[in-house]
Motif scaffolding. Structure first.
Motif, mmCIF file in Angstrom:
data_model
loop_
_atom_site.group_PDB
_atom_site.id
_atom_site.type_symbol
_atom_site.label_atom_id
_atom_site.label_comp_id
_atom_site.label_asym_id
_atom_site.label_seq_id
_atom_site.Cartn_x
_atom_site.Cartn_y
_atom_site.Cartn_z
ATOM 1 N N UNK A 26 1.244 -0.965 0.237
ATOM 2 C CA UNK A 26 0.052 0.185 -0.124
ATOM 3 C C UNK A 26 0.529 1.300 0.355
ATOM 4 N N UNK A 27 2.329 1.460 0.012
ATOM 5 C CA UNK A 27 2.826 2.551 0.643
ATOM 6 C C UNK A 27 3.576 3.206 -1.313
ATOM 7 N N UNK A 28 2.645 4.296 -1.289
ATOM 8 C CA UNK A 28 2.128 5.444 -2.766
ATOM 9 C C UNK A 28 4.336 5.724 -2.710
ATOM 10 N N UNK A 29 5.183 5.373 -2.403
ATOM 11 C CA UNK A 29 6.681 5.935 -2.591
ATOM 12 C C UNK A 29 6.754 4.460 -3.565
ATOM 13 N N UNK A 30 7.470 5.420 -4.886
ATOM 14 C CA UNK A 30 8.427 4.876 -6.129
ATOM 15 C C UNK A 30 9.982 4.751 -5.682
ATOM 16 N N UNK A 31 10.114 3.518 -5.454
ATOM 17 C CA UNK A 31 11.855 3.266 -6.277
ATOM 18 C C UNK A 31 12.103 4.267 -7.191
ATOM 19 N N UNK A 32 13.531 4.823 -6.970
ATOM 20 C CA UNK A 32 14.165 6.407 -8.126
ATOM 21 C C UNK A 32 15.083 5.642 -8.285
ATOM 22 N N UNK A 33 15.018 4.734 -9.100
ATOM 23 C CA UNK A 33 16.162 3.984 -9.965
ATOM 24 C C UNK A 33 17.657 4.914 -9.616
ATOM 25 N N UNK A 34 17.721 5.913 -10.580
ATOM 26 C CA UNK A 34 18.660 6.599 -10.903
ATOM 27 C C UNK A 34 19.591 7.705 -9.585
ATOM 28 N N UNK A 35 19.458 7.974 -8.252
ATOM 29 C CA UNK A 35 19.309 8.236 -7.576
ATOM 30 C C UNK A 35 19.635 6.886 -6.329
ATOM 31 N N UNK A 36 20.646 6.563 -7.154
ATOM 32 C CA UNK A 36 21.497 5.030 -6.352
ATOM 33 C C UNK A 36 22.989 4.896 -6.756
ATOM 34 N N UNK A 371 6.835 -4.453 -9.501
ATOM 35 C CA UNK A 371 5.268 -3.470 -9.719
ATOM 36 C C UNK A 371 5.029 -2.564 -8.856
ATOM 37 N N UNK A 372 5.257 -2.691 -7.607
ATOM 38 C CA UNK A 372 4.222 -2.254 -6.936
ATOM 39 C C UNK A 372 4.986 -1.139 -6.476
ATOM 40 N N UNK A 373 6.051 -1.189 -6.331
ATOM 41 C CA UNK A 373 7.300 -0.262 -5.036
ATOM 42 C C UNK A 373 8.543 0.562 -6.556
ATOM 43 N N UNK A 374 8.184 -0.103 -7.544
ATOM 44 C CA UNK A 374 9.050 0.084 -8.452
ATOM 45 C C UNK A 374 9.084 0.311 -9.612
ATOM 46 N N UNK A 375 7.821 0.775 -9.671
ATOM 47 C CA UNK A 375 7.414 1.360 -11.288
ATOM 48 C C UNK A 375 7.113 0.555 -12.088
ATOM 49 N N UNK A 376 7.193 -0.745 -12.110
ATOM 50 C CA UNK A 376 7.418 -1.723 -13.189
ATOM 51 C C UNK A 376 8.622 -2.315 -13.745
ATOM 52 N N UNK A 377 9.677 -1.779 -13.282
ATOM 53 C CA UNK A 377 11.018 -2.091 -14.211
ATOM 54 C C UNK A 377 12.477 -0.958 -14.324
ATOM 55 N N UNK A 378 12.705 -1.236 -15.361
ATOM 56 C CA UNK A 378 14.182 0.247 -15.183
ATOM 57 C C UNK A 378 13.716 0.871 -16.127
ATOM 58 N N UNK A 379 13.691 1.988 -15.484
ATOM 59 C CA UNK A 379 13.729 2.726 -16.782
ATOM 60 C C UNK A 379 14.467 3.427 -17.487
ATOM 61 N N UNK A 380 14.320 2.746 -18.505
ATOM 62 C CA UNK A 380 16.249 2.709 -19.911
ATOM 63 C C UNK A 380 15.925 4.195 -20.196
#
Length: 503
Positions: A26-36, A371-380
């Protein structure tokens, strides 16, 4: 913590087993792939005299070491005409030179030389223009790895300083009880998500790695996976295996996004084996794997058992060569599985698979996190798109080792040169021994013939002297050594494997 509502449809189909409880997302936060922070290379394996082309999240990057002996990362293009900087040179003054028109850049990406300028004033003016700068990414070295922050710019510099890479805590300890194995690195022809899914699934180990770790007929047994750490967008999650082997007290798989899987097996005697596995998303259909074993001795100083033959004190180059025996056992199906899933799932992984056993709990949790926390996949990066490359039908190309490891590893290149020299020396020694044997035999026959006055026919029955047999034995030994060295050198280029032949 647990709820069944989000996967009721799959449970009605028997897809998760009767006792499986899905983690709540239920967490609305999304994982930020580039800020890693991402580990992109093992420092000791890089050649500091030249730039190295790499990829990260679909971006082409170049790694190089400046005059202060620090590794830097730029986006792989010169701002002049967009020629790749990876085809350039690291100059003696510690700058990176574009080999197209000799523009030079310092460690911050500033252009400091444009040789074709009309005069020094014009050159200084053009160099001061921000458009002349290379795109620089923050870097740091930790635990022998080169880490790159996946965003560039002044804001990225500040953000990168506030976050710590996913290091191995035990390697930070000043303790004689902690022993680190060699780092291994390999580009793999399947995606980051399939690597993580694979290492979140201990059930495959005795089956896929039959003969190296376990036996597919005896060790493929039932176990459950119990959540240990609740699912978090930024921190991932972990699961414990139960029951475990008689010698193991606890076994935990810990996923730490964006790229770390930490697998810890604690023995009853107090020792620990830690598999530190990293998977870096490089481009669609590919990832870079970096990993090592970390051994923590018990109070009596006893080391825990390592992973198969890789727990032995192997030279680094030999560990790299033999790693193909292990990695290719997964590769021969993961490469194709990724394409099949893409064709059949239509973005809904759980709808495409059938996972009735509790051994799949962590894999399902990983797919749900993605799917739920990281936008569904890598933002290529948009320049590369997100389309998977076609399946590689040529097994020799699929199981290639040279381009996925050897040509990027200075340690293996040096070892290969030594092995090639030894191969030539072994064959030369075999030829010399053979010639010496003929000479010794001919001299013995001639001497005996002169002494006894025997005819040519009778001389053929003369038994060769001991020196001939020693020379013949040397010929055979050196020829066999040369042949084995040649076989060994082939492992630096390709290692072919089929499960059908792994009895």
């Amino acid at each position: 913590m647990a709820t069944e509502t989000s996967l009721q449809g799959n449970m009605r189909q028997g897809n998760l087993g009767d006792n499986f409880a899905q983690e709540q997302f239920s967490d609305k936060e999304t994982f930020q792939w580039t800020k890693q922070w991402y580990p992109v290379a093992v420092v000791d394996f890089l050649d500091p005299s030249r730039p190295h082309a790499m990829q990260l999240l679909g971006k082409d990057i170049v790694l190089w070491r400046d005059g202060s002996s620090k590794w830097r990362c730029f986006e792989d293009f010169c701002p002049h005409r967009l020629a790749p900087l990876s085809e350039g040179r690291v100059e003696p003054d510690g700058t990176l030179l574009c080999a197209y028109h000799a523009w030079r850049f310092d460690y911050q990406g500033n252009c400091i030389s444009i040789p074709q300028s009309k005069d020094q004033q014009t050159e200084a003016k053009n160099c001061s223009n921000p458009k002349s700068c290379a795109v620089a990414y923050p870097t740091q070295e930790r635990q022998g790895l080169l880490w790159v922050w996946a965003e560039a710019g002044s804001q990225a510099q500040l953000e990168s300083q506030s976050q710590t890479p996913r290091i191995v805590p035990e390697l930070e300890e000043d303790s004689q009880r902690v022993v680190q194995g060699f780092w291994n690195i390999r580009d793999l022809p399947y995606g980051w998500d399939f690597f993580m899914e694979n290492v979140a699934d201990p059930a495959h180990v005795p089956v896929s790695h039959h003969g190296i770790v376990g036996n597919r007929y005896k060790d493929a047994k039932y176990y459950d996976m119990i959540p240990v750490r609740e699912i978090s967008t930024q921190e991932g999650f972990s699961y414990e295996i139960t029951p475990v082997a008689a010698t193991i007290e606890q076994a935990v798989h810990d996923f730490q996004p964006p790229c770390h899987m930490r697998i810890v097996s604690k023995s009853h005697d107090g020792g620990k084996l830690i598999l530190a596995l990293y998977a870096i998303p490089t481009r669609p259909g590919w990832c870079r794997h970096i990993g090592c074993q970390v051994f923590v001795k018990n109070e009596e100083g006893k080391l825990p058992q390592g992973l198969g033959i890789f727990g032995l004190p192997l030279p680094t180059w030999l560990g790299h060569v033999l790693s193909s025996l292990f990695l290719h056992q997964d590769m021969v199906f993961l490469h194709y599985e990724e394409k099949i899933v893409a064709q059949r799932s239509k973005g809904k992984w759980l709808d495409a698979v059938y996972t009735p056993n509790p051994q799949d709990k962590m894999v399902i949790a990983f797919r749900q996190w993605l799917e739920k926390r990281a936008g569904g996949g890598i933002p290529w990066n948009s320049g590369h798109g997100a389309d998977l490359p076609p399946a590689e039908k040529d097994k020799q190309k699929l199981l290639d080792v040279w381009t996925t490891h050897t040509q990027q590893c200075m340690v293996c290149q040096k070892a290969l040169k030594r092995i090639n020299r030894l191969t030539v020396l072994a064959y030369v020694a075999a030829a010399v021994c053979f010639c010496l044997g003929l000479i010794v035999d001919a001299r013995a026959v001639a001497l005996k013939g002169a002494m006894l006055g025997q005819t040519t026919t009778s001389l053929l029955t003369v038994v060769p002297p001991a020196g001939f047999w020693w020379a013949l034995a040397g010929t055979i030994i050196f020829a066999v050594v040369g042949y084995l060295l040649k076989k060994l050198s082939r492992l630096f280029y390709v290692y072919e494997f089929e499960h059908a032949h792994n009895d």
